[in-house]
Scaffold this motif. Sequence first.
Motif, PDB file in Angstrom:
ATOM      1  N   ALA A  45       0.832  -1.204   0.000  1.00 59.86           N
ATOM      2  CA  ALA A  45       0.000   0.000   0.000  1.00 59.86           C
ATOM      3  C   ALA A  45       0.866   1.252   0.000  1.00 59.86           C
ATOM      4  CB  ALA A  45      -0.927  -0.013   1.213  1.00 59.86           C
ATOM      5  N   LEU A 193      -5.653  -2.384  -3.060  1.00 60.36           N
ATOM      6  CA  LEU A 193      -4.971  -1.561  -2.055  1.00 60.36           C
ATOM      7  C   LEU A 193      -4.776  -0.114  -2.503  1.00 60.36           C
ATOM      8  CD1 LEU A 193      -2.219  -4.123  -0.972  1.00 60.36           C
ATOM      9  CD2 LEU A 193      -4.246  -3.442   0.339  1.00 60.36           C
ATOM     10  N   LEU A 196      -5.956   3.408  -0.602  1.00 60.25           N
ATOM     11  CA  LEU A 196      -6.127   3.241   0.842  1.00 60.25           C
ATOM     12  C   LEU A 196      -4.979   3.915   1.586  1.00 60.25           C
ATOM     13  CD1 LEU A 196      -7.158  -0.532   1.105  1.00 60.25           C
ATOM     14  CD2 LEU A 196      -8.664   1.480   1.050  1.00 60.25           C
ATOM     15  N   SER A 200      -3.729   2.358   7.408  1.00 62.16           N
ATOM     16  CA  SER A 200      -4.995   1.683   7.697  1.00 62.16           C
ATOM     17  C   SER A 200      -4.988   0.232   7.228  1.00 62.16           C
ATOM     18  CB  SER A 200      -6.153   2.416   7.006  1.00 62.16           C
ATOM     19  OG  SER A 200      -6.118   2.218   5.598  1.00 62.16           O
ATOM     20  N   VAL A 201      -3.932  -0.151   6.512  1.00 61.08           N
ATOM     21  CA  VAL A 201      -3.835  -1.493   5.959  1.00 61.08           C
ATOM     22  C   VAL A 201      -3.062  -2.391   6.924  1.00 61.08           C
ATOM     23  CG1 VAL A 201      -2.945  -2.857   4.033  1.00 61.08           C
ATOM     24  CG2 VAL A 201      -3.954  -0.604   3.614  1.00 61.08           C
TER      25      VAL A 201
END
Length: 231
Positions: A45, A193, A196, A200-201
């Motif tokens: 990400a 992904l 994002l 937050s991943v």
Amino acid sequence: MDPQGAALARWVAELIYQRGITASRSLAHRVGPSALGTACDRQLAYAASGTPRLNFEADPWAALVGNAIHTWQAELFRALDAGSGRFLVESTVTYRNVSGTADLYDRRERIAIDWKTTKKNKIRTIRRSGKAPQNYVTQLQTYGAGLAAGGERPERVALVWLPVDGGLGDIFAWVAPFDQAIADAAVDRLGSLRGLPPRSVAATPSRLCAWCDWYQPGGGQGCPGNGEEAR
């Protein structure tokens, strides 16, 4: 230790470090095939978001040695090809908007090859297991998909490990059928992904965290990991 010698060694190391982090591969912020296979969604990400490098602690020496060997291999196969067109060397390939550089494609054998450099003990471990690391497999199959998208007809893919501390007898090759589905799954994952916020991943910390471009154990914009990278 001789103080002057120690100072000189530090100076040389610093210059090598600076050149290492300014090499074209190090400055690339796009997501290429080599990034797709990471086990960490958060790392991917960060790459997808285009976040600049935040980790300046990782030692680049092993990567520089690997790049030097890649350059020598490229010169070797360009000489062997001699303008015949059999070998595609360091060719740019693109698959579903993911671009990278395929080390070697042999049109006669219809095989895509990616060079990997490591220590002979690691090569022995891979040879015994018969299994290639999944991140490398994903990278390689994406190169294969890019070659196919460009009009080539790959049938097999191969990872060839070259020892940095051994001899030619330590070289090991892992070969598998070309499988476009692996590339498709990797690109689909990347698409899920994109957009994002990286923090937050979910992360998958490991001993490799220290070499991640976005590793910041003290906090900040990067990923703090969870300490497992030191184990």
